[in-house]
Design an enzyme around this catalytic site. Structure first.
Site, PDB file in Angstrom:
ATOM      1  N   CYS A  13     -10.281  41.612 -31.118  1.00  0.00           N
ATOM      2  CA  CYS A  13     -10.381  41.276 -29.700  1.00  0.00           C
ATOM      3  C   CYS A  13      -8.978  41.045 -29.148  1.00  0.00           C
ATOM      4  CB  CYS A  13     -11.238  40.021 -29.514  1.00  0.00           C
ATOM      5  SG  CYS A  13     -11.393  39.506 -27.785  1.00  0.00           S
ATOM      6  N   CYS A  21     -13.531  33.147 -27.865  1.00  0.00           N
ATOM      7  CA  CYS A  21     -13.471  34.322 -28.741  1.00  0.00           C
ATOM      8  C   CYS A  21     -14.184  34.072 -30.062  1.00  0.00           C
ATOM      9  CB  CYS A  21     -12.009  34.677 -28.999  1.00  0.00           C
ATOM     10  SG  CYS A  21     -11.781  36.260 -29.826  1.00  0.00           S
ATOM     11  N   HIS A  32     -13.974  46.806 -19.160  1.00  0.00           N
ATOM     12  CA  HIS A  32     -13.203  47.275 -18.013  1.00  0.00           C
ATOM     13  C   HIS A  32     -12.787  46.130 -17.105  1.00  0.00           C
ATOM     14  CE1 HIS A  32     -15.330  50.989 -19.203  1.00  0.00           C
ATOM     15  NE2 HIS A  32     -14.193  51.547 -18.822  1.00  0.00           N
ATOM     16  N   CYS A  57     -15.974  37.213 -25.569  1.00  0.00           N
ATOM     17  CA  CYS A  57     -14.955  37.361 -24.533  1.00  0.00           C
ATOM     18  C   CYS A  57     -15.445  38.304 -23.429  1.00  0.00           C
ATOM     19  CB  CYS A  57     -13.644  37.849 -25.121  1.00  0.00           C
ATOM     20  SG  CYS A  57     -12.719  36.553 -25.998  1.00  0.00           S
TER      21      CYS A  57
END
Length: 96
Positions: A13, A21, A32, A57
Site C-alpha cells: 500500500c 492501513c 483513483h 486505505c
C-alpha cells in the site's frame, strides 16, 4: 482492466494512512484520485492518477467506514499517488 490496474495486485500500500492501513498486499488495488476537471459522473480519472491502496486505505480515501478527515485523506491519497508513480518510473513501467 489496464496494465496499471493489474500492476497494483500484491503490491505494498502506498497510501499508508496512520491507524488505518492494514498492510495486506493481497487486498491492494489501484485507487483513483478524484480531482475536479479530470473525472465526473461516469468518468474515472486516468490510471496514472491512482495509488496502490490496501482495502482499508481505499475505504478511507473514498470516505467509507465512518468519520473521515477529508483533508487528511486527500493528502494521504495524493502522497500515495506520488509514491506509486515514483515506483512505476523506477521500474521502467512508465516513462516521461
Amino acid at each position: 482492466m489496464t496494465d496499471l490496474r493489474k500492476l497494483a495486485r500484491d503490491r505494498e500500500c502506498q497510501i499508508r494512512a496512520p491507524g488505518v492501513c492494514n498492510g495486506d498486499p493481497a487486498t491492494t488495488v489501484l485507487a483513483h484520485y478524484r480531482l475536479a476537471g479530470t473525472c465526473g459522473t461516469g468518468m474515472k480519472p486516468n490510471d496514472i492518477q491512482g495509488a496502490w491502496a490496501c482495502s482499508s486505505c481505499h475505504d478511507y480515501v473514498d470516505g467509507r467506514g465512518g468519520m473521515v478527515d477529508r483533508t487528511e485523506a486527500r493528502l494521504a491519497h495524493a502522497e500515495g499517488v506520488m509514491r506509486t508513480i515514483d515506483t512505476l518510473v523506477k521500474e521502467g513501467r512508465v516513462k516521461f
